[in-house]
Motif scaffolding. Structure first.
Motif, PDB file in Angstrom:
ATOM      1  N   MET A 187     -12.826  20.185  27.217  1.00 33.15           N
ATOM      2  CA  MET A 187     -14.119  19.570  26.914  1.00 33.15           C
ATOM      3  C   MET A 187     -14.373  19.700  25.438  1.00 33.15           C
ATOM      4  SD  MET A 187     -17.726  20.853  28.371  1.00 33.15           S
ATOM      5  CE  MET A 187     -16.975  22.429  28.561  1.00 33.15           C
ATOM      6  N   THR A 188     -14.643  18.616  24.809  1.00 31.28           N
ATOM      7  CA  THR A 188     -14.824  18.682  23.347  1.00 31.28           C
ATOM      8  C   THR A 188     -16.307  18.686  23.040  1.00 31.28           C
ATOM      9  OG1 THR A 188     -14.771  16.296  23.228  1.00 31.28           O
ATOM     10  CG2 THR A 188     -12.701  17.453  22.902  1.00 31.28           C
ATOM     11  N   ALA A 189     -16.658  19.347  22.025  1.00 34.24           N
ATOM     12  CA  ALA A 189     -18.043  19.304  21.571  1.00 34.24           C
ATOM     13  C   ALA A 189     -18.192  18.171  20.569  1.00 34.24           C
ATOM     14  CB  ALA A 189     -18.418  20.630  20.917  1.00 34.24           C
ATOM     15  N   GLY A 190     -19.352  17.586  20.523  1.00 33.21           N
ATOM     16  CA  GLY A 190     -19.599  16.473  19.600  1.00 33.21           C
ATOM     17  C   GLY A 190     -19.535  16.936  18.169  1.00 33.21           C
ATOM     18  N   GLY A 191     -19.345  16.038  17.272  1.00 32.88           N
ATOM     19  CA  GLY A 191     -19.240  16.411  15.859  1.00 32.88           C
ATOM     20  C   GLY A 191     -20.591  16.756  15.274  1.00 32.88           C
ATOM     21  N   ILE A 192     -20.575  17.455  14.169  1.00 37.52           N
ATOM     22  CA  ILE A 192     -21.828  17.795  13.506  1.00 37.52           C
ATOM     23  C   ILE A 192     -22.195  16.698  12.529  1.00 37.52           C
ATOM     24  CG2 ILE A 192     -21.650  20.266  13.727  1.00 37.52           C
ATOM     25  CD1 ILE A 192     -20.406  20.369  11.008  1.00 37.52           C
ATOM     26  N   GLY A 193     -23.412  16.702  12.135  1.00 35.27           N
ATOM     27  CA  GLY A 193     -23.862  15.683  11.202  1.00 35.27           C
ATOM     28  C   GLY A 193     -24.066  14.363  11.907  1.00 35.27           C
ATOM     29  N   GLN A 194     -24.324  13.357  11.166  1.00 31.69           N
ATOM     30  CA  GLN A 194     -24.663  12.078  11.767  1.00 31.69           C
ATOM     31  C   GLN A 194     -23.572  11.065  11.508  1.00 31.69           C
ATOM     32  OE1 GLN A 194     -27.526  11.361  13.530  1.00 31.69           O
ATOM     33  NE2 GLN A 194     -27.908  13.549  13.525  1.00 31.69           N
ATOM     34  N   GLU A 195     -22.307  11.493  11.528  1.00 32.97           N
ATOM     35  CA  GLU A 195     -21.268  10.501  11.258  1.00 32.97           C
ATOM     36  C   GLU A 195     -21.256   9.487  12.396  1.00 32.97           C
ATOM     37  OE1 GLU A 195     -20.047  13.810  11.568  1.00 32.97           O
ATOM     38  OE2 GLU A 195     -18.593  13.842  13.166  1.00 32.97           O
ATOM     39  N   MET A 196     -20.917   8.261  12.053  1.00 34.63           N
ATOM     40  CA  MET A 196     -21.018   7.201  13.042  1.00 34.63           C
ATOM     41  C   MET A 196     -19.778   7.220  13.918  1.00 34.63           C
ATOM     42  SD  MET A 196     -22.906   4.155  11.131  1.00 34.63           S
ATOM     43  CE  MET A 196     -21.757   3.819   9.830  1.00 34.63           C
ATOM     44  N   ARG A 197     -20.040   7.073  15.193  1.00 36.16           N
ATOM     45  CA  ARG A 197     -18.904   7.007  16.108  1.00 36.16           C
ATOM     46  C   ARG A 197     -18.387   5.592  16.124  1.00 36.16           C
ATOM     47  NH1 ARG A 197     -22.060   8.513  20.915  1.00 36.16           N
ATOM     48  NH2 ARG A 197     -23.770   7.991  19.560  1.00 36.16           N
ATOM     49  N   PRO A 198     -17.118   5.385  16.467  1.00 34.07           N
ATOM     50  CA  PRO A 198     -16.577   4.013  16.462  1.00 34.07           C
ATOM     51  C   PRO A 198     -17.326   3.137  17.469  1.00 34.07           C
ATOM     52  CG  PRO A 198     -14.999   5.576  17.379  1.00 34.07           C
ATOM     53  CD  PRO A 198     -16.086   6.366  16.761  1.00 34.07           C
ATOM     54  N   GLY A 199     -17.682   1.962  17.032  1.00 33.69           N
ATOM     55  CA  GLY A 199     -18.363   1.027  17.906  1.00 33.69           C
ATOM     56  C   GLY A 199     -19.864   1.206  17.950  1.00 33.69           C
ATOM     57  N   ARG A 200     -20.401   2.107  17.116  1.00 36.13           N
ATOM     58  CA  ARG A 200     -21.851   2.314  17.160  1.00 36.13           C
ATOM     59  C   ARG A 200     -22.415   2.240  15.771  1.00 36.13           C
ATOM     60  NH1 ARG A 200     -23.794   4.039  22.029  1.00 36.13           N
ATOM     61  NH2 ARG A 200     -22.119   4.421  23.494  1.00 36.13           N
ATOM     62  N   ASP A 201     -23.665   1.775  15.681  1.00 31.65           N
ATOM     63  CA  ASP A 201     -24.278   1.720  14.356  1.00 31.65           C
ATOM     64  C   ASP A 201     -25.029   3.025  14.094  1.00 31.65           C
ATOM     65  OD1 ASP A 201     -26.943  -0.453  15.552  1.00 31.65           O
ATOM     66  OD2 ASP A 201     -26.659   1.694  15.754  1.00 31.65           O
ATOM     67  N   ARG A 202     -25.761   3.058  12.984  1.00 27.37           N
ATOM     68  CA  ARG A 202     -26.338   4.322  12.573  1.00 27.37           C
ATOM     69  C   ARG A 202     -27.430   4.808  13.509  1.00 27.37           C
ATOM     70  NH1 ARG A 202     -30.746   2.379   9.116  1.00 27.37           N
ATOM     71  NH2 ARG A 202     -31.256   4.515   8.595  1.00 27.37           N
ATOM     72  N   PHE A 203     -27.923   3.963  14.394  1.00 28.25           N
ATOM     73  CA  PHE A 203     -28.931   4.433  15.340  1.00 28.25           C
ATOM     74  C   PHE A 203     -28.325   4.836  16.664  1.00 28.25           C
ATOM     75  CE2 PHE A 203     -32.487   3.732  12.810  1.00 28.25           C
ATOM     76  CZ  PHE A 203     -32.308   2.558  12.113  1.00 28.25           C
ATOM     77  N   GLY A 204     -27.009   4.778  16.786  1.00 28.60           N
ATOM     78  CA  GLY A 204     -26.375   5.153  18.039  1.00 28.60           C
ATOM     79  C   GLY A 204     -26.219   3.992  18.988  1.00 28.60           C
ATOM     80  N   ASP A 205     -26.739   2.810  18.635  1.00 28.58           N
ATOM     81  CA  ASP A 205     -26.585   1.674  19.543  1.00 28.58           C
ATOM     82  C   ASP A 205     -25.223   1.030  19.361  1.00 28.58           C
ATOM     83  OD1 ASP A 205     -29.960   0.815  18.737  1.00 28.58           O
ATOM     84  OD2 ASP A 205     -29.200   1.972  20.425  1.00 28.58           O
ATOM     85  N   LEU A 206     -24.826   0.278  20.368  1.00 28.84           N
ATOM     86  CA  LEU A 206     -23.535  -0.412  20.286  1.00 28.84           C
ATOM     87  C   LEU A 206     -23.608  -1.536  19.263  1.00 28.84           C
ATOM     88  CD1 LEU A 206     -22.749  -0.690  24.096  1.00 28.84           C
ATOM     89  CD2 LEU A 206     -21.583   0.752  22.460  1.00 28.84           C
ATOM     90  N   THR A 207     -22.564  -1.658  18.481  1.00 26.11           N
ATOM     91  CA  THR A 207     -22.500  -2.776  17.529  1.00 26.11           C
ATOM     92  C   THR A 207     -22.187  -4.056  18.292  1.00 26.11           C
ATOM     93  OG1 THR A 207     -20.176  -2.315  17.184  1.00 26.11           O
ATOM     94  CG2 THR A 207     -21.723  -1.334  15.640  1.00 26.11           C
TER      95      THR A 207
END
Lengths: 172, 441, 143
Positions: free
Chosen positions: B1-21
């Motif tokens: 089980m991986t823990a999420g990354g720290i900070g607000q780096e953008m995950r692939p496929g998502r914009d800066r608000f966490g919504d799907l691009t």
């Protein structure tokens, strides 16, 4: 001075209808008492502990001051299964709509106890952030003052509510 | 089980608000029907929910049962304590501040009063400091007991909940005998402590010291090797040391990750450097490590209480003698609660007009604190509780800011929860032990 | 110990304070603001830094003028500043440039004003429960 005639709900009925009503009323009164007794005996509170009063609420339900003695064995998580809402703690402006929604989700008959001075009247926080009494949002039956009220005070309030339900309960 | 990354780096496929691009949405479009397959479900947990400590709201984005994204939303208990203290005297501020983190009220009062005393340039008398340490360590025990009780309740161990509150009643009995109240005592005030222990106080505390270690042994026997408890806590809610320090996490969460930071040892206050106690530290960084640390902390607190009780044999003043600072009234606990001592009332009402005037002025107007600003951290049961107090040479505080440990610790919650199951999120919240009164103030 | 920094030099100062080995202020304990209503600059943003290795503390203060309270965000250096800056924005109206998610955190989303400013009232305001209606006592449906 003209006397005002107040019309009862039996006004304008035929004698047969009145007799039927009386018979039904007698039966209903006895049923009223029985149902009210049952309702007060096993009131299930909805968990609405907000702040410090919530800790005293949990203490009241815990081992030393046992709320299960009066039928409040389970604190229901879902408001749809509960009939008593004990608002324990200060209600902030952000929480007020949530409180109203939870109250609306409860099924009739339902009662509200406002526990602590913050829920009753805003408490020591007369400021922008705290609702000055939850009776501006929901109709309250019993106010329990204290900051926080000792468990004995809350039990007294609950017993008063049970008296109120037993004596004035009515089914429709 | 991986823990999420720290900070607000953008995950692939998502914009800066966490919504799907838009591109990610197109990639989810079914090529046969033309519909967009929704992979994840957004669930709202709280603010009224039996499994969140108070009014915490979590927006969970779930992929099946796995938490993909977690956003804590707070503010449902915001009380405006900081603004209210600006409109009251310095001593009345104690009554406000004690209700912020309502499970550890003595720590709030202590940090606030230490700040005020630093601004005034005074120090509380030694007996007051011993009393402060004694009450704070008892408060630590009662706070950890509530954590154990509510944590057990949320994980399904209902008997632990009842045992925890039963033990807490023992500690609350002592608080009631000493301060007159079970919770939210305004007992520690600038200049010292407002009353001395009652005659039965030391005996009650000694009785608690006899009874409590066996009860903690009971908890350990019940839970330490319990396979269900282990399954639900080992490896859950992992937080590494770097993540913890980046998120500003302090307290048992930080010590469970292997970083030895305890303000009682690193930046001692109230004479903590003269007490002998250890600081439990573990390296696993999961919920089980935090559970063990908190149980060990309860035992260490009992050790400190024993040493503090031994120092109370010599009598002494508990409030500073300086008439411009010290609380003038002598209080005592009567049958109906705390109130003015009879002899003191006779003194000010019948014997000395000057004392009456002084009492009146000190109680209504209060102490005047010279200009300055100070930040005082203490080690509360949840971490570093700091008070930033600014004074404008007035009878009222100019600014009181509470650096609450739960507020900062909750920021690390997404890191602990993302990648795990929903039930593990509940275990993780329980191990963070947030008190929403402190989070929202 | 307090140092006062200009708004533009803030990021540089925070990074230098963290990276210098004998300072190593890598832990941001607290971030808040004060409103000195009649002074210029009016807002003071206060950073409390701590060093884990050396166990010493430092306070960094930045003064902001009343007409344009903007300051660069330190979330890229100290992720813990995220919620602190949101709270300071919510209660004081200070805008943190570069913050990933600057929105209200303690007050409701549609609240107007910044409550902790010195020119805002203490309150005791009417409830904002969005239109709930409480019938008078004799019309309530509770039995």
């Amino acid at each position: 001075m003209p006397v005002e005639r107040i019309e009862g709900h039996l006004a304008g009925r035929t004698p047969e209808e009145i007799e039927e009503e009386v018979e039904r009323g007698v039966l209903l009164t006895t049923l009223d008492k029985a149902v009210s007794w049952a309702r007060k005996q096993s009131m299930w509170p909805a968990t609405f502990g907000l702040a410090c009063c919530a800790i005293e609420l949990i203490s009241t339900g815990a081992g030393r001051y046992d709320l299960a003695r009066w039928g409040m064995e389970v604190f229901r998580g879902s408001p749809r299964q509960a009939d008593l809402m004990i608002v324990a703690g200060r209600v902030s402006q952000k929480m007020a709509p949530v409180l109203r929604r939870i109250y609306d989700q409860m099924v009739e008959p339902k009662w509200v106890i406002s526990m602590g001075v913050c829920a009753s009247a805003g408490g020591m926080f007369t400021n922008y952030a705290v609702v000055q009494g939850v009776d501006t949002i929901v109709p309250v039956d019993i106010y329990v003052p204290g900051c926080p009220p000792k468990p004995e005070m809350l039990m007294f309030g609950i017993l008063k509510l049970q008296e109120k339900v037993r004596t004035t309960g009515r089914i429709r | 089980m991986t823990a999420g990354g720290i900070g607000q780096e953008m995950r692939p496929g998502r914009d800066r608000f966490g919504d799907l691009t838009p591109e990610a949405v197109e990639a989810l479009r079914d090529h046969v029907t033309g519909e967009v397959r929704q992979e994840t479900m957004i669930i709202n947990m709280g603010p009224q929910h039996p499994s969140t400590h108070g009014v915490l709201r979590l927006l969970l984005e779930l992929d099946g049962e796995t938490v993909v994204h977690c956003k804590p939303i707070i503010g449902y208990l915001h009380t405006g304590i900081e603004k209210n203290t600006e409109y009251r005297t310095w001593v009345q501020g104690v009554a406000y501040v004690t209700r912020a983190d309502y499970l550890s009220p003595f720590f709030n009062e202590l940090a606030y009063c230490l700040s005020v005393e630093r601004l005034l340039g005074v120090e509380a008398p030694p007996r007051a400091q011993v009393l402060r340490v004694l009450l704070c360590e008892l408060n630590r025990i009662s706070s950890h007991l509530v954590w154990l009780a509510t944590g057990g309740l949320e994980l399904g161990a209902v008997s632990v909940a009842l045992y925890g509150f039963r033990e807490r009643e023992l500690v609350l009995d002592i608080f009631e005998a000493v301060t007159g109240l079970r919770m939210n005592h305004s007992f520690i005030r600038p200049g010292g402590v407002v009353m001395d222990l009652p005659p039965e106080g030391p005996r009650m505390i000694a009785k608690l010291l006899d009874e409590l270690p066996a009860r903690i042994d009971d908890y350990e026997r019940l839970l330490n090797e319990n396979p269900i408890w282990l399954e639900r806590n080992v490896g859950i809610g992992m937080l590494s040391a770097e993540e913890a320090l980046a998120w500003g996490v302090t307290g048992p969460l930080l010590r469970a990750a292997g970083v030895t930071v305890d303000l009682r040892k690193d930046e001692p206050y109230c004479g903590y450097e003269t007490y002998e106690f250890d600081v439990p530290v573990r390296t696993e960084g999961d919920c089980y490590a935090r559970y063990r640390i908190r149980l060990d902390e309860m035992r260490e607190s009992l050790r400190i209480v024993e040493q503090a009780l031994a120092r109370l044999d010599e009598p002494g003043p508990v409030m500073i003698e300086d008439p411009k600072v010290g609380w003038p009234a002598r209080l005592s606990v009567g049958p109906d609660g705390i109130g003015n001592d009879e002899r003191y009332l006779r003194h000010i009402m019948e014997e000395s007009m000057e004392s009456l005037i002084h009492h009146f002025k000190m109680v209504t107007q209060g102490v005047r604190v010279p200009e300055g600003e100070v930040y005082t951290p203490v080690e509360s049961p949840r971490g570093e509780l700091g008070y930033y107090v600014v004074s404008n040479n007035d009878y009222r505080p100019y600014r009181v800011h509470i650096r609450d440990p739960s507020f900062v610790n909750l920021q690390a919650l997404p890191t602990m929860v993302e990648g795990g199951l929903v039930a593990d999120a509940i275990a993780a919240i329980a191990s963070v032990d947030p008190v929403m009164g402190g989070v929202d103030r | 110990m307090t140092i006062v920094v200009e708004g533009d030099g803030l990021i540089d100062a925070i990074v230098r304070l963290r990276d210098q080995p004998d300072l190593s202020f890598g832990f941001l304990a607290s971030l808040t603001a004060t409103d000195q209503l009649s002074a210029d600059p009016r807002f003071w943003v206060v950073y409390e830094l701590r060093s884990v290795e050396h166990a010493h503390r430092l306070r960094v203060k930045v003064g902001l003028r009343a007409d344009d309270p903007r300051i660069p965000s330190v979330t890229s250096i100290h992720p813990t500043a995220n919620w602190h800056e949101r709270e300071t924005f919510d209660l004081y109206g200070i805008v943190f440039d570069g913050h990933p998610d600057l929105e209200r955190i303690l007050m409701p989303g549609d609240w107007e004003g910044h409550p902790l400013r010195k020119d805002e009232e203490l309150g005791g305001v009417d409830t904002r429960y969005h239109g709930a209606f409480i019938p008078p006592v004799d019309e309530r449906t509770n039995p």
